[in-house]
Design a protein around this motif. Sequence first.
Motif, PDB file in Angstrom:
ATOM      1  N   ALA A  59       0.822  -1.215   0.000  1.00 40.53           N
ATOM      2  CA  ALA A  59       0.000   0.000   0.000  1.00 40.53           C
ATOM      3  C   ALA A  59       0.852   1.259   0.000  1.00 40.53           C
ATOM      4  O   ALA A  59       0.415   2.306  -0.470  1.00 40.53           O
ATOM      5  CB  ALA A  59      -0.926  -0.001   1.214  1.00 40.53           C
ATOM      6  N   ASP A  60       2.070   1.184   0.522  1.00 40.98           N
ATOM      7  CA  ASP A  60       2.952   2.349   0.574  1.00 40.98           C
ATOM      8  C   ASP A  60       3.818   2.502  -0.678  1.00 40.98           C
ATOM      9  O   ASP A  60       4.297   3.592  -0.962  1.00 40.98           O
ATOM     10  CB  ASP A  60       3.874   2.258   1.796  1.00 40.98           C
ATOM     11  N   LYS A  61       4.025   1.421  -1.406  1.00 46.32           N
ATOM     12  CA  LYS A  61       4.965   1.440  -2.538  1.00 46.32           C
ATOM     13  C   LYS A  61       4.622   2.469  -3.602  1.00 46.32           C
ATOM     14  O   LYS A  61       5.506   3.134  -4.122  1.00 46.32           O
ATOM     15  CB  LYS A  61       5.072   0.054  -3.168  1.00 46.32           C
ATOM     16  N   GLU A  62       3.347   2.610  -3.923  1.00 42.49           N
ATOM     17  CA  GLU A  62       2.982   3.527  -5.002  1.00 42.49           C
ATOM     18  C   GLU A  62       3.117   4.993  -4.596  1.00 42.49           C
ATOM     19  O   GLU A  62       3.095   5.875  -5.444  1.00 42.49           O
ATOM     20  CB  GLU A  62       1.577   3.227  -5.511  1.00 42.49           C
ATOM     21  N   HIS A  63       3.277   5.256  -3.302  1.00 42.70           N
ATOM     22  CA  HIS A  63       3.371   6.642  -2.827  1.00 42.70           C
ATOM     23  C   HIS A  63       4.743   6.999  -2.268  1.00 42.70           C
ATOM     24  O   HIS A  63       4.961   8.133  -1.861  1.00 42.70           O
ATOM     25  CB  HIS A  63       2.323   6.883  -1.727  1.00 42.70           C
ATOM     26  N   VAL A  64       5.657   6.053  -2.215  1.00 43.81           N
ATOM     27  CA  VAL A  64       6.909   6.259  -1.490  1.00 43.81           C
ATOM     28  C   VAL A  64       7.741   7.416  -2.056  1.00 43.81           C
ATOM     29  O   VAL A  64       8.514   8.024  -1.333  1.00 43.81           O
ATOM     30  CB  VAL A  64       7.717   4.934  -1.416  1.00 43.81           C
ATOM     31  N   PHE A  65       7.528   7.770  -3.324  1.00 45.24           N
ATOM     32  CA  PHE A  65       8.276   8.879  -3.919  1.00 45.24           C
ATOM     33  C   PHE A  65       7.500  10.195  -3.885  1.00 45.24           C
ATOM     34  O   PHE A  65       7.962  11.202  -4.399  1.00 45.24           O
ATOM     35  CB  PHE A  65       8.683   8.550  -5.358  1.00 45.24           C
ATOM     36  N   ASP A  66       6.305  10.202  -3.269  1.00 50.94           N
ATOM     37  CA  ASP A  66       5.516  11.426  -3.143  1.00 50.94           C
ATOM     38  C   ASP A  66       6.096  12.302  -2.029  1.00 50.94           C
ATOM     39  O   ASP A  66       6.494  11.800  -0.979  1.00 50.94           O
ATOM     40  CB  ASP A  66       4.059  11.107  -2.786  1.00 50.94           C
ATOM     41  N   GLN A  67       6.082  13.616  -2.245  1.00 51.10           N
ATOM     42  CA  GLN A  67       6.559  14.528  -1.206  1.00 51.10           C
ATOM     43  C   GLN A  67       5.693  14.395   0.034  1.00 51.10           C
ATOM     44  O   GLN A  67       4.470  14.297  -0.059  1.00 51.10           O
ATOM     45  CB  GLN A  67       6.503  15.981  -1.682  1.00 51.10           C
ATOM     46  N   PHE A  68       6.324  14.398   1.195  1.00 56.01           N
ATOM     47  CA  PHE A  68       5.682  14.408   2.509  1.00 56.01           C
ATOM     48  C   PHE A  68       4.904  13.133   2.828  1.00 56.01           C
ATOM     49  O   PHE A  68       4.209  13.087   3.828  1.00 56.01           O
ATOM     50  CB  PHE A  68       4.771  15.633   2.686  1.00 56.01           C
ATOM     51  N   TYR A  69       5.008  12.094   2.001  1.00 58.67           N
ATOM     52  CA  TYR A  69       4.310  10.844   2.314  1.00 58.67           C
ATOM     53  C   TYR A  69       5.035  10.142   3.455  1.00 58.67           C
ATOM     54  O   TYR A  69       6.258  10.121   3.512  1.00 58.67           O
ATOM     55  CB  TYR A  69       4.262   9.929   1.086  1.00 58.67           C
ATOM     56  N   LEU A 107      14.772   6.342 -10.730  1.00 56.44           N
ATOM     57  CA  LEU A 107      14.871   5.800  -9.374  1.00 56.44           C
ATOM     58  C   LEU A 107      13.673   4.890  -9.181  1.00 56.44           C
ATOM     59  O   LEU A 107      12.534   5.286  -9.431  1.00 56.44           O
ATOM     60  CB  LEU A 107      14.866   6.915  -8.329  1.00 56.44           C
ATOM     61  N   ARG A 108      13.934   3.646  -8.759  1.00 52.12           N
ATOM     62  CA  ARG A 108      12.849   2.688  -8.595  1.00 52.12           C
ATOM     63  C   ARG A 108      12.984   1.931  -7.277  1.00 52.12           C
ATOM     64  O   ARG A 108      14.054   1.871  -6.697  1.00 52.12           O
ATOM     65  CB  ARG A 108      12.804   1.715  -9.766  1.00 52.12           C
ATOM     66  N   LEU A 109      11.865   1.339  -6.880  1.00 53.30           N
ATOM     67  CA  LEU A 109      11.792   0.519  -5.673  1.00 53.30           C
ATOM     68  C   LEU A 109      11.371  -0.880  -6.068  1.00 53.30           C
ATOM     69  O   LEU A 109      10.434  -1.050  -6.856  1.00 53.30           O
ATOM     70  CB  LEU A 109      10.757   1.111  -4.708  1.00 53.30           C
ATOM     71  N   GLU A 110      12.064  -1.876  -5.522  1.00 52.46           N
ATOM     72  CA  GLU A 110      11.709  -3.274  -5.735  1.00 52.46           C
ATOM     73  C   GLU A 110      11.795  -3.989  -4.396  1.00 52.46           C
ATOM     74  O   GLU A 110      12.455  -3.521  -3.468  1.00 52.46           O
ATOM     75  CB  GLU A 110      12.667  -3.929  -6.724  1.00 52.46           C
ATOM     76  N   ASP A 111      11.148  -5.144  -4.315  1.00 51.94           N
ATOM     77  CA  ASP A 111      11.259  -5.979  -3.128  1.00 51.94           C
ATOM     78  C   ASP A 111      12.583  -6.732  -3.170  1.00 51.94           C
ATOM     79  O   ASP A 111      13.023  -7.176  -4.225  1.00 51.94           O
ATOM     80  CB  ASP A 111      10.126  -7.008  -3.076  1.00 51.94           C
ATOM     81  N   ALA A 112      13.212  -6.880  -2.012  1.00 51.96           N
ATOM     82  CA  ALA A 112      14.388  -7.738  -1.879  1.00 51.96           C
ATOM     83  C   ALA A 112      13.887  -9.131  -1.511  1.00 51.96           C
ATOM     84  O   ALA A 112      12.834  -9.282  -0.897  1.00 51.96           O
ATOM     85  CB  ALA A 112      15.330  -7.204  -0.802  1.00 51.96           C
ATOM     86  N   GLU A 113      14.622 -10.134  -1.877  1.00 51.37           N
ATOM     87  CA  GLU A 113      14.245 -11.515  -1.540  1.00 51.37           C
ATOM     88  C   GLU A 113      15.171 -12.045  -0.462  1.00 51.37           C
ATOM     89  O   GLU A 113      16.383 -11.846  -0.565  1.00 51.37           O
ATOM     90  CB  GLU A 113      14.340 -12.404  -2.788  1.00 51.37           C
ATOM     91  N   PRO A 114      14.698 -12.655   0.586  1.00 52.58           N
ATOM     92  CA  PRO A 114      13.306 -13.031   0.824  1.00 52.58           C
ATOM     93  C   PRO A 114      12.476 -11.905   1.411  1.00 52.58           C
ATOM     94  O   PRO A 114      11.252 -11.969   1.403  1.00 52.58           O
ATOM     95  CB  PRO A 114      13.423 -14.193   1.808  1.00 52.58           C
ATOM     96  N   HIS A 115      13.111 -10.838   1.923  1.00 53.10           N
ATOM     97  CA  HIS A 115      12.368  -9.688   2.436  1.00 53.10           C
ATOM     98  C   HIS A 115      13.295  -8.483   2.432  1.00 53.10           C
ATOM     99  O   HIS A 115      14.509  -8.601   2.361  1.00 53.10           O
ATOM    100  CB  HIS A 115      11.826  -9.953   3.851  1.00 53.10           C
ATOM    101  N   GLY A 116      12.693  -7.324   2.486  1.00 54.00           N
ATOM    102  CA  GLY A 116      13.463  -6.083   2.468  1.00 54.00           C
ATOM    103  C   GLY A 116      13.099  -5.246   1.256  1.00 54.00           C
ATOM    104  O   GLY A 116      12.132  -5.526   0.548  1.00 54.00           O
TER     105      GLY A 116
END
Length: 134
Positions: free
Chosen positions: A68-78, A109-118
């Motif tokens: 739920a946070d991933k799509e907003h993580v690059f928004d200002q003040f999120y 700049l992108r965000l991805e999941d680390a395996e197995p977590h992170g």
Amino acid sequence: FHERAYVPADELLLARMDAQIMVQVVVNLVNNAVVHTGRGSHILVRVAREGAFAAVSVADDGPGIRDADKEHVFDQFYTVAGATADGRRGIGLGLSLCKSVVEAHGGTLRLEDAEPHGAVFTFTLPLEEVTNYG
């Protein structure tokens, strides 16, 4: 994760950039990883070629970022997990600025999941050929 905290590229990668600003981008990504992972977590900085780009990744093995946070993580003040935007717990402003700086340099700049977590934050910069003017 590797035993080292930094994994350099297998080859020399050159990109045109404001080096001081790019150091701040890396510092911000590492700082976010430190703040948002638990004690005993590992953080790995890696540099590699991605086609015509140099890619710098900051990965951690912490709890990761909720979908739920991933799509907003690059928004200002999120802020994540309902935290208030007090400048200490929010991650949006720093990541928003990082994204703007990287994009101004022709990268992403992108965000991805680390395996197995992170989480893994990766930014790219266009590679540049060096010509010999000697």
